[in-house]
Design an enzyme around this catalytic site. Structure first.
Site, short mmCIF file in Angstrom:
data_model
loop_
_atom_site.label_atom_id
_atom_site.label_comp_id
_atom_site.label_asym_id
_atom_site.label_seq_id
_atom_site.Cartn_x
_atom_site.Cartn_y
_atom_site.Cartn_z
N CYS A 100 55.55 30.60 -2.33
CA CYS A 100 56.90 30.17 -2.70
C CYS A 100 57.24 30.80 -4.05
O CYS A 100 56.56 30.53 -5.05
CB CYS A 100 56.95 28.65 -2.80
SG CYS A 100 58.58 28.06 -3.29
N CYS A 257 65.47 32.31 -3.75
CA CYS A 257 64.32 32.31 -2.82
C CYS A 257 63.45 33.57 -3.04
O CYS A 257 63.81 34.68 -2.61
CB CYS A 257 64.76 32.21 -1.37
SG CYS A 257 63.35 31.91 -0.26
O1 PYC Z 1 61.35 30.81 -3.53
O2 PYC Z 1 60.03 31.61 -1.98
C1 PYC Z 1 60.80 30.75 -2.40
C2 PYC Z 1 61.08 29.57 -1.57
C3 PYC Z 1 60.63 29.31 -0.32
C4 PYC Z 1 61.16 28.07 0.05
C5 PYC Z 1 61.92 27.60 -0.99
N1 PYC Z 1 61.86 28.54 -1.98
#
Ligand code: PYC
Length: 331
Positions: A100, A257
């Site tokens: 993550c 993300c």
């Molecule tokens: O930042 O990789 C990320 C992530 C995955 C799910 C929520 N954030």
């Protein structure tokens, strides 16, 4: 069950990470995969309690962190040897994550806040693989994730309303279905979430999978940056996108993300649309940005990404044996 344990909450662009130390919940040392197994079989109540009411929220990503074996003291300028590495296992309201990105940035900030690490480079082992992170004096974190790659291009999916979408299946530490959606910046959250959910339903219905049958549990919509948003860190015109990611538990990522950005760069690289080393802006619907670039790897790319997290709370979680809801509503 431990009667209480300490949790440090951080956010990265509005996306919460709840950081806790493995020894405090009775997680034994081992490889990340062994520890993941322990969490699943023996300690899953921690995940459930921290991601459900009344103590938690389904929006949280949790990170269980195991200090390096050599020392629990401050790790100084350059702890790049794997003997000094930290294990991190990430979880959410429905299960466990391979990696993550926003969470890793949150973990680095939490460890800095607790004076467990100093500026410099640090190594983390995750179930998806090894990640290195550089902590700068201003709190910016630059990490290089696991090898990311595009598994399939231009996969056609028919949605329940009769419309068609075409997307790439890519891996960035988690599995993503990436779809171009020019209006990410102007569409409502509800409409973006609905669109992603329709895509996920169709993928599940048609059993469209990642490599070795892996479930594609993140849907990513990528749209254009708005005028003025493509200005990079040194004032130069920079490529990038507005993205929206629906996470496995049904909430959208407030941050850009990290693993989704990595999957996006793997897809762009495979299509020859971004050069190695070229800066890419990935901007979330909260306006938060990750700056990313890649280097070619054996199969795909290694993505290096910069972002920043902030500490927002430090709590002691109390598990009162007399409290029937200590493990959360519905458990
Ligand atoms: O930042 O990789 C990320 C992530 C995955 C799910 C929520 N954030």
């Amino acid at each position: 069950m431990n009667a209480s344990f300490h949790v440090l909450d951080t956010h990265t662009g509005g996306e919460l990470t709840r950081v806790l130390l493995a020894p405090e919940i009775g997680l034994q040392p081992g490889s990340p995969r062994e520890q993941l197994d322990q969490l699943r079989t023996r300690l899953d109540w921690v995940r459930v309690a921290l991601t459900s009411e009344p103590r938690g929220t389904p929006f949280a990503v949790g990170a269980v962190v195991t200090p390096p074996v050599q020392s629990t003291e401050t790790i100084g300028q350059s702890s790049t040897a794997d003997g000094d590495s930290w294990n991190v296992i990430f979880f959410n309201n429905v299960g466990y994550l391979g990696m993550c990105g926003h969470g890793l940035i949150g973990v680095v900030e939490a460890l800095r806040h607790q004076q467990r690490i100093d500026t410099g480079q640090h190594v983390f082992q995750t179930p998806a693989g090894r990640v290195t992170a550089q902590l700068e004096p201003d709190g910016q974190v630059t990490f290089t994730g696991v090898e990311s790659y595009c598994y399939q291009h231009d996969v056609q999916v028919s949605l329940a309303d009769g419309s068609q979408v075409t997307g790439d299946i890519a891996y960035g530490g988690n599995w993503f279905f990436l779809v171009a959606h020019p209006d990410v910046a102007s569409d409502s959250i509800e409409s973006l979430s609905r669109r992603c959910q329709q895509i996920r339903d169709a993928i599940d219905r048609d059993q469209i999978r990642g490599e070795d049958g892996a479930i594609i549990d993140h849907i990513e919509l990528c749209g254009r940056l708005q005028p003025g948003e493509s200005v990079g860190p040194h004032g130069q015109e920079t490529a990038g996108c507005h993205s929206f990611v629906l996470c496995p538990g049904g909430h959208f990522d407030r941050s850009p993300c990290g693993t989704g950005t990595s999957a996006k760069l793997a897809s762009l690289a495979a299509r020859g649309k971004l050069e190695p080393g070229q800066t890419w802006i990935q901007q979330s619907v909260t306006g938060n940005r990750f700056l990313a670039r890649y280097t070619p790897a054996r199969r795909g790319v290694f993505v290096t990404l910069t972002g920043k997290a902030h500490v927002i709370a430090e709590t002691r979680q109390i598990m009162d044996p007399d409290d029937p809801l200590r493990l959360g509503l519905g458990s």
